[in-house]
Design a protein around this motif. Structure first.
Motif, short mmCIF file in Angstrom:
data_model
loop_
_atom_site.label_atom_id
_atom_site.label_comp_id
_atom_site.label_asym_id
_atom_site.label_seq_id
_atom_site.Cartn_x
_atom_site.Cartn_y
_atom_site.Cartn_z
N ASP A 1 52.84 36.00 39.13
CA ASP A 1 53.37 37.13 38.36
C ASP A 1 54.38 36.70 37.29
N TYR B 1 56.27 28.97 50.55
CA TYR B 1 56.09 30.42 50.56
C TYR B 1 55.21 30.81 51.74
N GLU C 1 57.15 24.63 46.02
CA GLU C 1 58.07 25.56 46.70
C GLU C 1 57.35 26.15 47.91
N THR D 1 57.45 35.29 37.59
CA THR D 1 58.88 35.44 37.85
C THR D 1 59.51 34.20 38.48
N MET D 2 58.74 33.17 38.73
CA MET D 2 59.25 31.95 39.38
C MET D 2 60.09 31.14 38.40
N LYS D 3 61.26 30.74 38.85
CA LYS D 3 62.14 29.86 38.08
C LYS D 3 62.28 28.56 38.87
N SER D 4 61.71 27.48 38.34
CA SER D 4 61.85 26.19 39.01
C SER D 4 61.76 25.07 38.00
N HIS E 1 52.11 30.04 44.74
CA HIS E 1 53.20 30.96 45.08
C HIS E 1 53.01 32.27 44.32
N PRO E 2 53.19 33.42 44.97
CA PRO E 2 53.01 34.71 44.28
C PRO E 2 53.91 34.88 43.06
N LYS E 3 55.10 34.28 43.06
CA LYS E 3 55.99 34.40 41.91
C LYS E 3 55.48 33.58 40.72
N CYS F 1 53.57 25.42 47.68
CA CYS F 1 52.77 25.81 46.53
C CYS F 1 52.21 24.54 45.88
#
Length: 178
Positions: A137, A77, A75, A139-142, A132-134, A70
């Protein structure tokens, strides 16, 4: 390009009509082109080859995914790949690929290698900005996203202040109209 012999199509021996070729593309294919941006790949390519008396009509269709980092979080994906590439092959005095939709092969050619067309179709199907799709939307935690949020420039409400000299000039304009 020696690893790409399986992409040679000996069209001299083919009868007129439609022929279908299928290929499974993985990272070894991209290594032949010295391309290493994909961590892994799994793409099915279907080539519909229609041989006519004076020309060939080719339609490449690709479906699958490539694993890429990404651009925002780094990340990995899986990026979906769905692509189609039509191509017309004609014959002429010399090889010419200046037009992206028409390929001219020399009259003495008896086979063609389609690896370059498959490579370009897949590379162009991957978006320039890979997100990244997360991330999209939410919802990605990084750690990278947390740091970006921390460093984000906050909008500051500014009160519009004007220079008092300009205000005096604006009054002159309104005084003249009255």
């Amino acid at each position: 390009m020696k690893d790409l012999k399986q992409f040679n199509i000996p069209f001299v021996g083919l009868k007129e009509g439609s022929h279908v070729f299928s290929y499974t593309i993985e990272n070894t294919f991209f290594e032949a082109f010295n391309f290493d941006e994909f961590t892994s790949s799994s793409i099915k390519v279907l080539l519909t080859f229609v041989k006519k008396s004076t020309l060939f009509e080719l339609v490449f269709t690709a479906e699958g995914s490539v694993e890429v980092p990404c651009d925002v979080t780094n990340e990995l994906y899986h990026q979906e790949i769905i692509s189609e590439l039509p191509l017309v092959v004609k014959f002429g005095p010399e090889y010419n690929d200046d037009n992206e939709e028409i390929l001219i092969l020399p009259h003495e050619a008896y086979e063609m290698n389609v690896a370059q067309f498959i490579y370009e179709m897949i590379i162009l199907a991957v978006p320039n900005k890979r997100v990244h799709p997360k991330v999209l939307d939410g919802t990605m935690k990084s750690e990278a996203l947390n740091k970006l949020r921390e460093l984000e420039i906050k909008k500051v409400k500014t009160v519009e202040t004007t220079d008092p000299r300009w205000d005096k000039l604006k009054n002159l304009i309104t005084e003249k109209k009255t």
